[in-house]
Design an enzyme around this catalytic site. Structure first.
Site, PDB file in Angstrom:
ATOM      1  NE  ARG A  58      -1.996  -0.976   3.714  1.00 44.83           N
ATOM      2  CZ  ARG A  58      -1.541   0.052   4.400  1.00 44.83           C
ATOM      3  NH1 ARG A  58      -1.851   1.288   4.052  1.00 44.83           N
ATOM      4  NH2 ARG A  58      -0.784  -0.128   5.467  1.00 44.83           N
ATOM      5  CE  LYS A 199      -5.645  -4.351   4.708  1.00 47.65           C
ATOM      6  NZ  LYS A 199      -6.169  -4.997   5.928  1.00 47.65           N
ATOM      7  CG  HIS A 219      -6.428  -4.633  10.746  1.00 48.49           C
ATOM      8  ND1 HIS A 219      -5.134  -4.192  10.814  1.00 48.49           N
ATOM      9  CD2 HIS A 219      -6.468  -5.512   9.714  1.00 48.49           C
ATOM     10  CE1 HIS A 219      -4.416  -4.778   9.876  1.00 48.49           C
ATOM     11  NE2 HIS A 219      -5.201  -5.580   9.198  1.00 48.49           N
ATOM     12  CB  SER A 237       1.959  -6.506   8.227  1.00 52.12           C
ATOM     13  OG  SER A 237       2.579  -7.351   7.302  1.00 52.12           O
ATOM     14  CE  LYS A 241      -3.945  -8.976  11.372  1.00 54.43           C
ATOM     15  NZ  LYS A 241      -4.591  -9.240  10.075  1.00 54.43           N
ATOM     16  CB  THR A 242      -2.682 -14.877   8.593  1.00 56.30           C
ATOM     17  OG1 THR A 242      -3.192 -13.618   8.167  1.00 56.30           O
ATOM     18  CG2 THR A 242      -3.235 -15.967   7.686  1.00 56.30           C
ATOM     19  CG  ASP A 256      -6.793  -8.452   7.206  1.00 57.29           C
ATOM     20  OD1 ASP A 256      -5.986  -8.284   8.128  1.00 57.29           O
ATOM     21  OD2 ASP A 256      -6.857  -7.716   6.215  1.00 57.29           O
ATOM     22  NE  ARG A 321       0.609  -8.844   2.328  1.00 55.12           N
ATOM     23  CZ  ARG A 321       0.016  -8.601   3.481  1.00 55.12           C
ATOM     24  NH1 ARG A 321      -0.962  -9.395   3.900  1.00 55.12           N
ATOM     25  NH2 ARG A 321       0.382  -7.598   4.242  1.00 55.12           N
TER      26      ARG A 321
END
Length: 530
Positions: A58, A199, A219, A237, A241-242, A256, A321
């Protein structure tokens, strides 16, 4: 050649004239068209590999919100939420739609929010087929019956090949991602990075849900146990988390973006996952590894001549990704909803090796750490970073939060107290010293600590208070060495630990100063105590 004999629609109402519209193509069709156009290749996994071009992440300084009657008194304007002139938007929109006119475009009707009461219908218009495939993966997919009377509320217009003229168009540079709440449009141009698509809608929902629906947007990732107990994982990031929410013993709600409703349900915004794949291995993350197959899109990865992916190669970007539809994960919650959470985990990758691997937070501490949104950047993640740097992102997602962070924090704090939820701070970062001296916390230890918390086994153990941060640290945890639980004990030089801990505490205080004016006394007291 791919069969394109499918239903088509007109985009005249969007200002896109005489376009060849490829409407609602399947994932396989989009995969094949991307290869035919030489915009991607098929890997040995069967997944599609694409390069997003100049931008592999981003561009926060090029994200804007149109300042209008809806947003002017609600949005927290500043370096994160940058205002954009309404008339400039209209002119730029017309330029983008004129650019897409007479072209082949790919259109997808989809929706966000798995809870029927909060569903947001979306039409996505893409210049590239693989961008449309990303939208197929990441948004929720309507049934054929739902498509018959589909009426989009929001529109995403995505033109990576269009370059803005900053002096004329009011942008900072040639790329842009702009939200217009009056016209209900996310306008994206000059960048092929697909994350801007999801996003954009996430940012819109972060305004719509709290302002109009009394619902907290988060988030975070979420999963649910066999007994129906929901767990939420906040984290920036690289914090896990994932990885940590994708648990073979628990059903994944989403990885997410979620909402927490006034009716006390948790629902996923999305229909897919967008996971980092740097250093991915089948042994450490089997569910994510197994999701990389036909229908998935790998971004900016490096392959050998036999199309085998090297997940360790970061020569294009650290931000490699994969996007895949959520049904690529075997153990998922259907529909993507859960009950009130029993446990919330704030994940941080503390590269200073200071924070405990697990600690229990009071409501005030929870709100403080939520507003702070701390992790650390390590050497190599960004140009110019040669040693660890503290990084704060309010609500663990500041670039996507249009309102003042305290508004989200107060909603979260109220909901946590009403639900009687346990809140834990988890350090997935360094132990035994800072980055370069210590080592990364073992994933098996982090999983063990989370498992013990989820099963309630930490409810009756002894806790001690961290002398600088005031956090409650358990003295014992099944399958974790006791000395790991107190970070100071893992350092050879105890005085060096204290100095580094004070340095980090001061970084927290300096960052939080911008929020103090709107924060309650309880929240302010949730910060470091020394």
């Amino acid at each position: 050649m791919t069969n394109l004999d499918t239903k088509t629609i007109s985009l005249d109402n969007l200002g896109i004239k005489d376009a060849t519209v490829r409407y609602q193509l399947t994932s396989d069709e989009l995969h094949d068209i991307t290869i035919e156009k030489e915009q991607g290749v098929e890997t040995s996994f069967g997944a599609l590999a694409v390069k997003t071009g100049e931008f592999t992440g981003r561009s926060p300084m090029d994200r804007f919100i149109v300042k209008d009657d809806i947003t002017k008194d609600q949005v927290w304007w500043g370096d994160i939420n940058i205002p954009f002139n309404s008339e400039k938007f209209d002119k730029l929109y017309d330029k983008v739609t004129n650019y897409l006119s007479n072209k082949e475009v790919f259109v997808r009707d989809s929706y966000a929010c798995a809870d029927e009461d909060y569903k947001l219908n979306i039409r996505v218009v893409n210049e590239y087929p693989w961008s449309n495939m990303f939208a197929h993966n990441m948004f929720l997919r309507p049934t054929a019956e739902e498509l018959k009377n589909f009426s989009p509320e929001w529109t995403v217009v995505n033109a990576p090949g269009f370059m803005a003229d900053p002096e004329v168009d009011g942008t900072r540079q040639h790329n842009f991602a702009i939200l217009n709440f009056t016209r209900k449009v996310a306008l994206i141009g000059g960048t092929g990075y697909t994350g801007e698509i999801k996003k954009g809608i996430f940012s819109a929902l972060n305004f719509i849900l709290p302002v109009f629906k009394n619902t907290l947007p988060m988030h975070c990732s979420a999963n649910v146990g066999k007994d129906g107990d929901t767990a939420i994982f906040f984290g920036l990031s690289g914090t896990g988390k994932t990885t940590l929410s994708t648990d073979p013993n628990r059903s994944l709600i989403g990885d997410d973006e979620h909402g927490w409703t006034a009716e006390n349900t948790i629902f996923n915004f999305e229909g897919g996952c967008y996971a980092k794949v740097i250093d991915l291995s089948q042994a450490k993350e089997p569910e994510i590894y197994g999701a990389i197959k036909k229908g998935a899109i790998l971004e900016n990865i490096v392959m050998d001549d036999k199309k085998n992916v090297d997940f360790h190669d970061t020569s294009i970007t650290q931000n490699t990704r994969v996007s895949y539809p959520i049904y690529h994960i075997e153990n998922i919650q259907k529909p993507s909803k859960g009950a009130n959470p029993k446990n919330i985990f704030f994940l941080t990758a503390d590269a200073f090796g200071v924070l405990p691997p697990i600690s229990k937070l009071t409501p005030g501490q929870a709100a403080y750490h939520f507003i702070s949104g701390y992790t650390a950047k390590v050497a190599g993640t960004e140009a110019g970073i040669n040693e660890p740097l503290p990084s704060f992102s309010a609500c663990f997602g500041a670039p996507f939060m249009p309102l003042h962070p305290t508004r989200y924090a107060e909603m979260l704090s109220k909901k946590m107290q009403e639900a009687g939820v346990n809140v834990w701070l988890i350090n997935t970062g360094w132990t035994g010293g800072a980055y370069g001296t210590g080592s990364r916390m073992k994933l098996k230890y982090t999983r063990a600590m989370i498992t013990e918390a989820l099963q309630g086994n930490l409810d009756n153990v002894e806790f001690v208070q961290h002398p600088i941060f005031g956090l409650s640290m358990p003295t014992t945890c099944e399958n974790v060495p006791d000395e790991v639980l107190n970070p100071k004990q893992t350092w050879v030089d105890k005085d060096a630990y204290d100095a580094k801990a004070m340095e980090l505490a001061n970084s927290f205080r300096k960052n939080f100063a911008q929020f103090e004016e709107m924060a309650s006394e309880e929240i302010i007291k949730g910060g470091p105590i020394a």
